[in-house]
Write a protein that holds these residues in place. Structure first.
Motif, PDB file in Angstrom:
ATOM      1  N   VAL A 288       0.759  -1.072  -0.094  1.00 54.61           N
ATOM      2  CA  VAL A 288       0.066  -0.061   0.090  1.00 54.61           C
ATOM      3  C   VAL A 288       1.092   1.188  -0.024  1.00 54.61           C
ATOM      4  CG1 VAL A 288      -1.787   1.067   1.017  1.00 54.61           C
ATOM      5  CG2 VAL A 288      -1.797  -1.181   1.206  1.00 54.61           C
ATOM      6  N   THR A 289       0.725   1.943  -1.102  1.00 61.16           N
ATOM      7  CA  THR A 289       1.993   3.057  -1.330  1.00 61.16           C
ATOM      8  C   THR A 289       1.372   4.468  -0.809  1.00 61.16           C
ATOM      9  OG1 THR A 289       1.089   3.762  -3.645  1.00 61.16           O
ATOM     10  CG2 THR A 289       2.749   1.932  -3.432  1.00 61.16           C
ATOM     11  N   HIS A 290       1.379   4.288   0.611  1.00 61.59           N
ATOM     12  CA  HIS A 290       0.695   5.549   1.217  1.00 61.59           C
ATOM     13  C   HIS A 290       1.679   5.991   2.462  1.00 61.59           C
ATOM     14  CE1 HIS A 290      -1.653   2.300   3.066  1.00 61.59           C
ATOM     15  NE2 HIS A 290      -1.489   2.947   4.471  1.00 61.59           N
ATOM     16  N   ILE A 291       1.890   6.964   2.461  1.00 62.31           N
ATOM     17  CA  ILE A 291       2.854   7.519   3.740  1.00 62.31           C
ATOM     18  C   ILE A 291       2.132   8.621   4.302  1.00 62.31           C
ATOM     19  CG2 ILE A 291       5.163   6.840   2.708  1.00 62.31           C
ATOM     20  CD1 ILE A 291       5.517   9.319   1.313  1.00 62.31           C
ATOM     21  N   TRP A 292       2.483   9.091   5.575  1.00 64.36           N
ATOM     22  CA  TRP A 292       1.908   9.978   6.054  1.00 64.36           C
ATOM     23  C   TRP A 292       2.628  11.070   6.391  1.00 64.36           C
ATOM     24  CZ3 TRP A 292       1.850  10.099  11.934  1.00 64.36           C
ATOM     25  CH2 TRP A 292       0.908  10.773  12.610  1.00 64.36           C
ATOM     26  N   ARG A 293       2.387  12.493   6.235  1.00 66.95           N
ATOM     27  CA  ARG A 293       2.824  13.768   6.422  1.00 66.95           C
ATOM     28  C   ARG A 293       3.125  13.903   7.578  1.00 66.95           C
ATOM     29  NH1 ARG A 293       2.854  17.901   2.507  1.00 66.95           N
ATOM     30  NH2 ARG A 293       1.118  16.580   1.322  1.00 66.95           N
ATOM     31  N   TYR A 294       2.164  13.957   8.483  1.00 64.68           N
ATOM     32  CA  TYR A 294       2.356  14.426   9.963  1.00 64.68           C
ATOM     33  C   TYR A 294       3.311  13.778  10.603  1.00 64.68           C
ATOM     34  CZ  TYR A 294      -1.723  17.821   9.880  1.00 64.68           C
ATOM     35  OH  TYR A 294      -2.654  18.634   9.795  1.00 64.68           O
ATOM     36  N   PHE A 295       3.625  12.460  10.522  1.00 64.26           N
ATOM     37  CA  PHE A 295       4.497  11.625  11.257  1.00 64.26           C
ATOM     38  C   PHE A 295       5.871  12.240  11.002  1.00 64.26           C
ATOM     39  CE2 PHE A 295       7.518   8.128  10.900  1.00 64.26           C
ATOM     40  CZ  PHE A 295       7.425   7.594  12.054  1.00 64.26           C
ATOM     41  N   TYR A 296       6.200  12.543   9.518  1.00 72.38           N
ATOM     42  CA  TYR A 296       7.834  12.984   9.406  1.00 72.38           C
ATOM     43  C   TYR A 296       7.862  14.516   9.662  1.00 72.38           C
ATOM     44  CZ  TYR A 296       7.436   8.737   6.693  1.00 72.38           C
ATOM     45  OH  TYR A 296       6.921   7.571   6.365  1.00 72.38           O
ATOM     46  N   ILE A 297       6.832  15.402   9.827  1.00 69.29           N
ATOM     47  CA  ILE A 297       6.806  16.936  10.288  1.00 69.29           C
ATOM     48  C   ILE A 297       7.187  16.837  11.707  1.00 69.29           C
ATOM     49  CG2 ILE A 297       5.453  18.750  10.454  1.00 69.29           C
ATOM     50  CD1 ILE A 297       3.947  18.297   8.114  1.00 69.29           C
ATOM     51  N   ASP A 298       6.640  15.689  12.427  1.00 75.52           N
ATOM     52  CA  ASP A 298       6.774  15.834  13.886  1.00 75.52           C
ATOM     53  C   ASP A 298       8.147  15.195  14.351  1.00 75.52           C
ATOM     54  OD1 ASP A 298       4.571  17.441  14.262  1.00 75.52           O
ATOM     55  OD2 ASP A 298       3.176  15.788  14.850  1.00 75.52           O
ATOM     56  N   TRP A 299       8.744  14.491  13.497  1.00 78.17           N
ATOM     57  CA  TRP A 299       9.994  13.871  14.042  1.00 78.17           C
ATOM     58  C   TRP A 299      11.102  14.686  14.750  1.00 78.17           C
ATOM     59  CZ3 TRP A 299      12.084   9.441  10.365  1.00 78.17           C
ATOM     60  CH2 TRP A 299      11.493   8.014  10.559  1.00 78.17           C
ATOM     61  N   GLU A 300      11.139  15.874  14.202  1.00 79.82           N
ATOM     62  CA  GLU A 300      12.124  16.772  14.677  1.00 79.82           C
ATOM     63  C   GLU A 300      11.917  17.111  16.037  1.00 79.82           C
ATOM     64  OE1 GLU A 300      12.846  20.025  11.957  1.00 79.82           O
ATOM     65  OE2 GLU A 300      13.862  19.075  10.469  1.00 79.82           O
ATOM     66  N   LYS A 301      10.711  17.008  16.376  1.00 79.32           N
ATOM     67  CA  LYS A 301      10.327  17.361  17.840  1.00 79.32           C
ATOM     68  C   LYS A 301      10.692  16.472  18.721  1.00 79.32           C
ATOM     69  CE  LYS A 301       5.988  19.823  16.637  1.00 79.32           C
ATOM     70  NZ  LYS A 301       4.368  19.641  16.842  1.00 79.32           N
ATOM     71  N   LEU A 302      11.120  15.421  18.208  1.00 77.95           N
ATOM     72  CA  LEU A 302      11.857  14.086  18.908  1.00 77.95           C
ATOM     73  C   LEU A 302      13.305  14.290  18.948  1.00 77.95           C
ATOM     74  CD1 LEU A 302       9.367  11.198  17.854  1.00 77.95           C
ATOM     75  CD2 LEU A 302       9.233  12.642  19.808  1.00 77.95           C
ATOM     76  N   GLY A 303      13.974  15.067  18.127  1.00 76.21           N
ATOM     77  CA  GLY A 303      15.253  15.229  18.371  1.00 76.21           C
ATOM     78  C   GLY A 303      16.028  14.729  17.037  1.00 76.21           C
ATOM     79  N   ILE A 304      15.095  14.456  15.994  1.00 77.49           N
ATOM     80  CA  ILE A 304      15.712  13.843  14.689  1.00 77.49           C
ATOM     81  C   ILE A 304      15.565  14.683  13.988  1.00 77.49           C
ATOM     82  CG2 ILE A 304      15.198  11.918  13.171  1.00 77.49           C
ATOM     83  CD1 ILE A 304      13.461  10.609  15.299  1.00 77.49           C
ATOM     84  N   THR A 305      16.849  14.728  13.250  1.00 74.55           N
ATOM     85  CA  THR A 305      16.953  15.682  12.023  1.00 74.55           C
ATOM     86  C   THR A 305      17.307  14.993  10.722  1.00 74.55           C
ATOM     87  OG1 THR A 305      19.552  15.512  12.388  1.00 74.55           O
ATOM     88  CG2 THR A 305      18.388  17.321  13.651  1.00 74.55           C
ATOM     89  N   GLY A 306      16.961  15.820   9.644  1.00 72.26           N
ATOM     90  CA  GLY A 306      17.440  15.263   8.323  1.00 72.26           C
ATOM     91  C   GLY A 306      16.252  14.333   7.747  1.00 72.26           C
ATOM     92  N   TRP A 307      15.327  14.214   8.458  1.00 68.12           N
ATOM     93  CA  TRP A 307      14.064  13.233   8.220  1.00 68.12           C
ATOM     94  C   TRP A 307      12.765  13.900   8.088  1.00 68.12           C
ATOM     95  CZ3 TRP A 307      14.838   7.850   7.456  1.00 68.12           C
ATOM     96  CH2 TRP A 307      15.997   7.273   7.953  1.00 68.12           C
ATOM     97  N   ASP A 308      12.772  15.105   7.168  1.00 71.16           N
ATOM     98  CA  ASP A 308      11.450  15.671   7.106  1.00 71.16           C
ATOM     99  C   ASP A 308      10.695  15.143   6.064  1.00 71.16           C
ATOM    100  OD1 ASP A 308      12.613  16.513   4.771  1.00 71.16           O
ATOM    101  OD2 ASP A 308      13.214  18.524   5.245  1.00 71.16           O
ATOM    102  N   TRP A 309       9.460  15.917   5.900  1.00 74.40           N
ATOM    103  CA  TRP A 309       8.548  15.298   4.864  1.00 74.40           C
ATOM    104  C   TRP A 309       9.045  15.080   3.428  1.00 74.40           C
ATOM    105  CZ3 TRP A 309       4.586  12.485   3.251  1.00 74.40           C
ATOM    106  CH2 TRP A 309       3.942  12.836   1.986  1.00 74.40           C
ATOM    107  N   ASN A 310       9.591  16.228   3.018  1.00 71.26           N
ATOM    108  CA  ASN A 310      10.186  16.212   1.606  1.00 71.26           C
ATOM    109  C   ASN A 310      11.070  15.298   1.351  1.00 71.26           C
ATOM    110  OD1 ASN A 310       8.448  18.572   0.845  1.00 71.26           O
ATOM    111  ND2 ASN A 310      10.183  20.021   1.482  1.00 71.26           N
ATOM    112  N   THR A 311      12.153  15.095   2.355  1.00 69.00           N
ATOM    113  CA  THR A 311      13.194  13.915   2.155  1.00 69.00           C
ATOM    114  C   THR A 311      12.594  12.403   2.156  1.00 69.00           C
ATOM    115  OG1 THR A 311      14.786  15.400   3.404  1.00 69.00           O
ATOM    116  CG2 THR A 311      14.949  12.947   3.216  1.00 69.00           C
ATOM    117  N   ILE A 312      11.444  12.312   2.938  1.00 66.01           N
ATOM    118  CA  ILE A 312      10.948  10.976   2.929  1.00 66.01           C
ATOM    119  C   ILE A 312      10.185  10.579   1.545  1.00 66.01           C
ATOM    120  CG2 ILE A 312       9.168   9.492   4.022  1.00 66.01           C
ATOM    121  CD1 ILE A 312      11.784   9.524   5.433  1.00 66.01           C
ATOM    122  N   ARG A 313       9.191  11.697   1.392  1.00 61.52           N
ATOM    123  CA  ARG A 313       8.531  11.521  -0.057  1.00 61.52           C
ATOM    124  C   ARG A 313       9.283  11.397  -1.104  1.00 61.52           C
ATOM    125  NH1 ARG A 313       6.404  17.334  -1.610  1.00 61.52           N
ATOM    126  NH2 ARG A 313       8.458  17.264  -2.172  1.00 61.52           N
TER     127      ARG A 313
END
Length: 502
Positions: A22-47
């Protein structure tokens, strides 16, 4: 029906279903990763990464009539995993959409946009030329398997990564030990070792290698190489409960495969034309935010109970406090899917006694369960399976049970409304007349894993019980990385396969 033939057909159909992408991915998940201290994994990168893995073919006119995604700019065209819409749809698909629309749920014509909310049709990992599964082996490995620097050894069991003693707080992987045909081998690593054993066995291999919680390793008699207490913790999953109903009138459903003649004809049709029932599987689902399926007064009580639980010292002092806060905020965000409902054109319960009856099943899937389980090695041998505790329904403020209870109540409305309601002869189990207490017992007896385990080698800061950094390198090592579902720190509001290809 010949049981052996029936089992082969069912395995064939299940294989097509369980391994479709199922080729769906979820925008909010990646947008909020940086709040957890994760860098370089934003929505545009994953998409971009997911699209780079995909070779999408637009849907046929027939698939478009069944609401297939046809928005080209949300898909990759030049990747390796071939995707398209299915070539066959059951006659329950459009009534299901009609009912969801009647209940105020919009049709989502492009789930690949990152916005999952609404009712929509799968894009599957299927090669449209052959109508066969497209997956990692034929998409990636087969292309490069003849290269002299590629060796794929099957039937082997990695026993541990061999690490040097720590120098300046860092250990280096010297190589990997593995068993093959009962014999122990060692292969040296000149550059890096990448673990991709999945959320249930990557932590086991890390622990057998001396990476993990010192207390657990001490009990197993494993010398400590890297002190990482987050290994094997933070196990998350999507949990599901099924609901079954009997249909009015004549319908073709997967129940028909109980007929040997029908099953043989469908198998012959698929082998000769690559079309028909066995070229497809379930295709329709809906993703909903909490406010859609939980009444406002129930939501207030649920949040109050949750907030009290989040104030306990155990959670306030937890290294995962930040993602508890993030998950709490998602409950009041109408862009975040908390519930998935999938239409299965068959009966998935025991106890049906009516001869030749046709059925459908609606399965509810909790997307952001609050339970956190564990998986740990039980001995120094890779041949002994790890101990897995999903901690199902063990959640702060009993929120997972509350949400599943409300999901079932909402799904009763789906089964009784619109065109799907008109086709429903009777709801078989559970029943709308049952009390909340009886529905809770049903949930406890029926809830099961959706096999979407993640999180056991989480990409988080080391201070937050992280196991890998933003480059997927295991903390305290110079050259060990993890690349599988275990690195996802908090669960997606969708199926994880497309994300993992990315």
């Amino acid at each position: 029906m010949n049981q052996g033939f029936k089992n082969r057909v069912q395995r064939f159909a299940h294989g097509l279903s369980s391994k479709s992408l199922v080729t769906h991915i979820w925008r909010y998940f990646y947008i909020d990763w940086e709040k957890l201290g994760i860098t370089g994994w934003d929505w545009n990168t994953i998409r971009d990464a997911v699209n780079a893995a995909e070779a999408w073919t637009p849907p046929t006119d027939y698939a478009k009539l069944h609401n297939a995604d046809n928005v080209a700019h949300n898909h990759g065209r030049h990747g390796y995993v071939k995707t398209t819409a299915y070539s066959y749809y059951y006659d329950l698909v459009l009534p299901f959409f009609n009912t969801m629309n009647k209940l105020g749920v919009v049709t989502n014509y492009s789930e690949a946009s990152g916005d999952l909310i609404g009712a929509w049709t799968y894009t599957a990992s299927v090669d449209p030329q052959t109508n066969t599964r497209s997956y990692s082996t034929n998409a990636y490995y087969d292309r490069i398997s003849s290269r002299p620097n590629i060796v794929c050894l099957t039937g082997a069991y990695v026993s541990r990564v061999v690490l040097s003693d720590s120098k300046n707080g860092v250990s280096r992987a010297m190589g990997v030990e593995f068993y093959s045909s009962g014999q122990l081998f060692f292969v040296s690593a000149r550059r890096e070792v990448i673990l991709s054993a999945g959320a249930l066995q990557t932590p086991q291999i890390l622990e057998l290698s001396g990476i993990g919680n010192p207390n657990i390793l001490r009990k197993l008699g494993i010398p400590l190489k890297v002190d990482l207490p987050g290994v094997g913790e933070n196990l998350q999953d999507h949990f599901t409960v099924t609901m079954g109903a009997e249909l009015h009138g004549h319908h073709i459903t997967a129940d028909d495969l109980s007929s040997e003649h029908f099953a043989q004809e469908r198998l012959r049709e698929y082998r000769e034309t690559r079309r028909g029932m066995l070229s497809s599987t379930l295709s329709s689902l809906v993703f909903l935010p909490a406010s859609t399926f939980i009444p406002a007064d129930t939501m207030q009580r649920m949040l109050a109970s949750l907030d009290r639980a989040l104030q306990t010292p155990e959670i306030k002092n937890s290294p995962y406090k930040q993602w508890y806060d993030l998950q709490r905020a998602w409950l009041e965000n109408d862009g975040v899917a908390q519930l998935e409902i999938i239409l299965f054109p068959s009966y998935m319960h025991v106890g049906c006694t009516k001869e030749n009856a046709k059925h459908y099943t609606l399965s509810v899937f909790l997307q952001h369960a609050w339970s956190r389980g564990t998986v740990h090695a039980t001995s120094t041998s890779i041949f002994d399976p790890p101990e897995i505790d999903l901690a199902t329904l063990d959640s702060p403020g009993d929120i997972d049970m509350t949400m599943l209870l409300e999901a079932i109540k909402y799904t009763f409305k789906v089964m009784q409304a619109g065109a799907l309601g008109d086709l429903t002869a009777k709801i078989v189990a559970p029943l709308p007349t049952w009390s909340d207490d009886r529905l809770r017992e049903y949930i406890r007896s029926m809830v099961k894993s959706a096999f979407h385990q993640i999180g056991t080698a989480a990409m988080l800061p080391r201070s937050a019980n992280g196991v890998v950094d933003s480059g997927l390198k295991v903390y305290g090592t110079a050259n060990v990385r993890v690349a599988d579902a275990s690195i996802l720190p908090i669960h997606l509001g969708s199926h994880p396969q497309a994300t993992l290809y990315g």
